[in-house]
Scaffold this motif. Structure first.
Motif, PDB file in Angstrom:
ATOM      1  N   THR A 180       0.851  -1.183   0.000  1.00 22.41           N
ATOM      2  CA  THR A 180       0.000   0.000   0.000  1.00 22.41           C
ATOM      3  C   THR A 180       0.885   1.230   0.000  1.00 22.41           C
ATOM      4  O   THR A 180       1.762   1.365   0.859  1.00 22.41           O
ATOM      5  CB  THR A 180      -0.921   0.025   1.216  1.00 22.41           C
ATOM      6  OG1 THR A 180      -1.699  -1.177   1.252  1.00 22.41           O
ATOM      7  CG2 THR A 180      -1.848   1.227   1.165  1.00 22.41           C
ATOM      8  N   TYR A 181       0.657   2.073  -0.942  1.00 22.51           N
ATOM      9  CA  TYR A 181       1.367   3.341  -0.991  1.00 22.51           C
ATOM     10  C   TYR A 181       0.902   4.261   0.143  1.00 22.51           C
ATOM     11  O   TYR A 181      -0.178   4.085   0.702  1.00 22.51           O
ATOM     12  CB  TYR A 181       1.094   4.034  -2.315  1.00 22.51           C
ATOM     13  CG  TYR A 181       1.947   3.579  -3.470  1.00 22.51           C
ATOM     14  CD1 TYR A 181       1.831   4.201  -4.708  1.00 22.51           C
ATOM     15  CD2 TYR A 181       2.861   2.551  -3.362  1.00 22.51           C
ATOM     16  CE1 TYR A 181       2.603   3.819  -5.794  1.00 22.51           C
ATOM     17  CE2 TYR A 181       3.640   2.148  -4.431  1.00 22.51           C
ATOM     18  CZ  TYR A 181       3.505   2.787  -5.642  1.00 22.51           C
ATOM     19  OH  TYR A 181       4.272   2.408  -6.709  1.00 22.51           O
TER      20      TYR A 181
ATOM     21  N   GLY B 293      -2.467   5.457  -0.321  1.00 25.80           N
ATOM     22  CA  GLY B 293      -3.581   4.532  -0.131  1.00 25.80           C
ATOM     23  C   GLY B 293      -3.787   3.559  -1.275  1.00 25.80           C
ATOM     24  O   GLY B 293      -4.620   2.659  -1.180  1.00 25.80           O
TER      25      GLY B 293
ATOM     26  N   ASP C 296      -3.292   0.381  -3.525  1.00 25.53           N
ATOM     27  CA  ASP C 296      -2.833  -0.985  -3.294  1.00 25.53           C
ATOM     28  C   ASP C 296      -2.336  -1.624  -4.585  1.00 25.53           C
ATOM     29  O   ASP C 296      -2.896  -1.382  -5.659  1.00 25.53           O
ATOM     30  CB  ASP C 296      -3.981  -1.854  -2.752  1.00 25.53           C
ATOM     31  CG  ASP C 296      -4.458  -1.388  -1.396  1.00 25.53           C
ATOM     32  OD1 ASP C 296      -5.665  -1.489  -1.135  1.00 25.53           O
ATOM     33  OD2 ASP C 296      -3.618  -0.931  -0.607  1.00 25.53           O
TER      34      ASP C 296
END
Length: 116
Positions: free
Chosen positions: A98-99, A102, A104
């Motif tokens: 997950t960055y 937010g 994925d």
């Protein structure tokens, strides 16, 4: 984007151990969480464990004490050490990141089969 390649799945007897690995490449500097999910036949995908770049780790209750997640940020790799495996742990295990934003990303999955 990020690319994820999982390895380490296979067939193991009940009570045995496996270690899954997942290497991330591409836009890795935006990654916060790295973790593992699984999906058993006929069931929904569920969280196994995940950990942020810094901070505390989340484990599903059903693996607590048996599985350990670890992460090597220098190698962009997340591991899942699975001990005391049970037949109900049989599933496809997916690596996910997950960055910070937010977003994925998911790997293609690796099959773990626990059977005698």
């Amino acid at each position: 984007q990020v690319q994820l390649v999982e390895s380490g799945g296979g067939l193991v007897q009940p009570g045995g151990s496996l270690r899954l690995s997942c290497v991330a490449s591409g836009s890795i500097f935006s990654i916060n969480f790295m973790g593992w999910y699984r999906q058993a036949p006929g069931k929904e995908r569920e969280l196994v464990a995940r950990m942020p770049r810094s901070g505390s780790t989340n484990y599903a209750e059903f693996v607590r004490g048996r599985f350990t997640i670890s992460r090597d940020n220098a190698k962009n790799t997340v591991y899942l050490q699975m001990n005391s495996l049970k037949p109900e742990d049989t599933a496809v295990y997916y690596c996910a990141v997950t960055y910070y934003s937010g977003i994925d990303y998911w790997g293609k999955g690796t099959l773990v089969t626990v059977s005698s």
